[in-house]
Write an enzyme that holds these catalytic residues in place. Structure first.
Site, PDB file in Angstrom:
ATOM      1  N   SER A 141       0.885  -1.314   0.032  1.00 53.63           N
ATOM      2  CA  SER A 141       0.045   0.093   0.107  1.00 53.63           C
ATOM      3  C   SER A 141       0.950   1.274   0.093  1.00 53.63           C
ATOM      4  O   SER A 141       1.554   1.610   0.989  1.00 53.63           O
ATOM      5  CB  SER A 141      -0.870  -0.072   1.197  1.00 53.63           C
ATOM      6  OG  SER A 141      -1.704   1.134   1.402  1.00 53.63           O
ATOM      7  N   LYS A 149      -1.194  -1.080  -4.362  1.00 51.43           N
ATOM      8  CA  LYS A 149      -2.235  -0.374  -3.997  1.00 51.43           C
ATOM      9  C   LYS A 149      -1.795   1.140  -3.925  1.00 51.43           C
ATOM     10  O   LYS A 149      -0.813   1.619  -3.125  1.00 51.43           O
ATOM     11  CB  LYS A 149      -2.802  -0.998  -2.715  1.00 51.43           C
ATOM     12  CG  LYS A 149      -4.016   0.249  -1.976  1.00 51.43           C
ATOM     13  CD  LYS A 149      -4.703  -0.773  -0.955  1.00 51.43           C
ATOM     14  CE  LYS A 149      -4.548   0.027   0.524  1.00 51.43           C
ATOM     15  NZ  LYS A 149      -5.441  -0.594   1.391  1.00 51.43           N
ATOM     16  N   GLY A 159      -4.345  -4.069   6.037  1.00 52.45           N
ATOM     17  CA  GLY A 159      -3.581  -3.888   6.993  1.00 52.45           C
ATOM     18  C   GLY A 159      -3.696  -2.361   7.619  1.00 52.45           C
ATOM     19  O   GLY A 159      -4.288  -1.543   7.074  1.00 52.45           O
ATOM     20  N   ASP A 210     -13.931  -1.007   2.594  1.00 52.17           N
ATOM     21  CA  ASP A 210     -13.099  -1.382   3.837  1.00 52.17           C
ATOM     22  C   ASP A 210     -13.843  -0.643   4.872  1.00 52.17           C
ATOM     23  O   ASP A 210     -14.531  -1.332   5.573  1.00 52.17           O
ATOM     24  CB  ASP A 210     -11.662  -0.666   3.333  1.00 52.17           C
ATOM     25  CG  ASP A 210     -10.921  -0.458   4.616  1.00 52.17           C
ATOM     26  OD1 ASP A 210     -11.119  -0.911   5.751  1.00 52.17           O
ATOM     27  OD2 ASP A 210      -9.615  -0.081   4.503  1.00 52.17           O
TER      28      ASP A 210
HETATM   29  O1  OSB Z   1      -7.305   2.254   4.246  1.00 49.44           O
HETATM   30  O2  OSB Z   1      -6.192   0.497   4.086  1.00 49.44           O
HETATM   31  C1  OSB Z   1      -6.408   1.720   4.536  1.00 49.44           C
HETATM   32  C2  OSB Z   1      -3.197   2.167   6.792  1.00 49.44           C
HETATM   33  C3  OSB Z   1      -3.843   2.651   7.774  1.00 49.44           C
HETATM   34  C4  OSB Z   1      -5.278   3.083   7.562  1.00 49.44           C
HETATM   35  C5  OSB Z   1      -6.140   2.698   6.606  1.00 49.44           C
HETATM   36  C6  OSB Z   1      -5.449   1.952   5.704  1.00 49.44           C
HETATM   37  C7  OSB Z   1      -3.858   1.614   5.735  1.00 49.44           C
HETATM   38  C8  OSB Z   1      -3.383   1.012   4.532  1.00 49.44           C
HETATM   39  C9  OSB Z   1      -1.981   0.348   5.261  1.00 49.44           C
HETATM   40  O3  OSB Z   1      -3.708   0.894   3.681  1.00 49.44           O
HETATM   41  C10 OSB Z   1      -1.789  -0.974   4.595  1.00 49.44           C
HETATM   42  C11 OSB Z   1      -0.432  -1.731   5.287  1.00 49.44           C
HETATM   43  O4  OSB Z   1      -0.699  -1.956   6.630  1.00 49.44           O
HETATM   44  O5  OSB Z   1       0.325  -1.996   4.589  1.00 49.44           O
HETATM   45 MG    MG Z   2      -8.257   0.990   3.079  1.00 49.51          MG
END
Ligand code: OSB
Ligand code: MG
Length: 373
Positions: free
Chosen positions: A138, A164, A293, A241
């Site tokens: 991400s 992502k 995550g 999400d």
């Molecule tokens: O929206 O998925 C999300 C991290 C903090 C808050 C929201 C999100 C995220 C990430 C992190 O996308 C993904 C990761 O842990 O690598």
């Molecule tokens: Mg998300």
């Protein structure tokens, strides 16, 4: 019989290697609440609460979760016999509204304790079938399309199976198109963290032809109905999400056609029982899921990897290796990724599969509270 005698609650501060920007804010470090649960039989396990410092993902924070655990969740389960961790979610739901991340930290820890008690790998205890889990990355919002293309290229070269891209209005079409042009066949998706509205979907429409795997949570954090309207206008699948906080919300998504994929984060839905229920429901309705995550430490990551070993986790998860986030993680061994973008599910030992580095955790601890005996 599972009966938790004590929970030690700690807060640690863990600096991120690089700031992580999403549409609602930027994180420089993680404030992580870690729990150590001890069963009456002597079995222990660590778990993690994924709430962050500020309420800009959901309404929970480290402070609210700490209070909810200390005042309600822990007292409800301490010294209380359960035939297994599968009973805990229902008990907590019956008595307390909301506070899913607080509930999840305790509930998942009880799955961890059960896996130690029964001397089984956690992934096996919950019915995981995979030995390896596909890993995605991400990428936070970048200053320029060029910077993003560079980050995406590096991630693909490292072997990540999905990239992502975090977006917000104004940092959307040009950024994503630049990555698509540089990498025409790469598995790409975007995550808006609620930054768009139904009144202006022009950026989403402009990205609808870029061959993206999905649009993650473009609209409001609690919304289902407007996502259904949006999904009717777009051919790219919507992945929810934030909006999926329970099995019921997943059912609503399917009933209303508000999305075609779900990102399951166990913290967001109240733990493993709810995650498994959503997973099973999605499997029976042809909805692929993947593990999201929350920039977890190596403790929370262990639970995510175990969860992602269930069969309907069909797409790469946000379960990047320790080194993506931290100079040094709080567990041994650290989480690593194979050159072809997979993480090995630890199946060679009982429990969560990693050992916490207690000296390091002691160094990082800023507060500690002991609950129970
Ligand atoms: O929206 O998925 C999300 C991290 C903090 C808050 C929201 C999100 C995220 C990430 C992190 O996308 C993904 C990761 O842990 O690598
Ligand atoms: Mg998300």
């Amino acid at each position: 019989m599972l009966r938790i005698a004590s929970i030690t609650l700690r807060e640690i501060r863990l600096p991120l290697r690089e700031p992580f920007q999403i549409s609602s804010g930027t994180m420089q470090e993680r404030r992580v609440a870690l729990l150590e649960l001890r069963d009456a039989s002597g079995a222990t396990a660590w778990s993690e609460c994924v709430a962050d410092a500020t309420p800009n993902y959901t309404s929970e924070t480290v402070e609210t979760a700490w209070m909810a655990i200390a005042k309600w969740v822990a007292p409800r389960i301490l010294d209380t016999p359960f035939s297994g961790p599968g009973e805990v979610h229902a008990a907590l739901e019956r008595d307390f509204r909301g506070h899913n991340m607080a509930k999840a930290a305790v509930e998942m820890g009880m799955w961890g304790v059960e896996s130690e008690r029964l001397e089984m790998p956690l992934a096996r205890l919950i019915g995981g079938t995979r030995e390896q889990v596909d890993v995605g990355i991400s990428l936070g919002i970048q200053d320029s399309p060029e910077a993003l293309v560079q980050k995406a290229g590096a991630a693909l070269a490292e072997g990540y199976r999905k990239v992502k891209i975090k977006i917000k209005p104004g940092k959307d079409v040009a950024f994503v198109r630049a990555v698509r042009e540089a990498y025409p066949d790469a598995p790409l998706m975007v995550d808006a963290n609620n930054a768009f509205t139904l009144d202006d979907t022009s950026a989403l429409e402009a990205m609808d032809d870029l061959g993206l795997m999905m649009f993650e949570q473009p609209l409001d954090w609690e919304d289902i109905v407007r996502h259904a309207e949006l999904q009717r206008r777009l051919k790219t699948p919507i992945c929810l999400d934030e909006s999926i906080t329970s099995l019921a919300r997943a059912q609503d998504m399917v009933t209303l056609g508000a999305g075609r994929i779900i990102n399951i984060k166990p913290g967001r839905v109240g733990g493993f029982s709810a995650s498994i229920a959503i997973h099973d429901f999605c499997a029976s309705h042809g909805i692929p899921v993947w593990c999201g995550g929350m920039l977890e430490s190596g403790v929370g990551r262990a639970y995510n990897v175990a969860l992602a070993s269930l069969p309907n986790f069909q797409k790469p998860g946000d379960v990047s290796p320790s080194a993506r986030y931290w100079t040094r993680d709080v567990v041994t061994p650290e989480w690593t990724m194979t050159p072809d973008g997979q993480v090995n599910v630890p199946l060679d030992r009982p429990g969560i599969g990693v050992t916490v580095d207690l000296d390091r955790i002691d160094d990082l601890t800023v507060r500690l509270e002991r609950l129970g005996a």
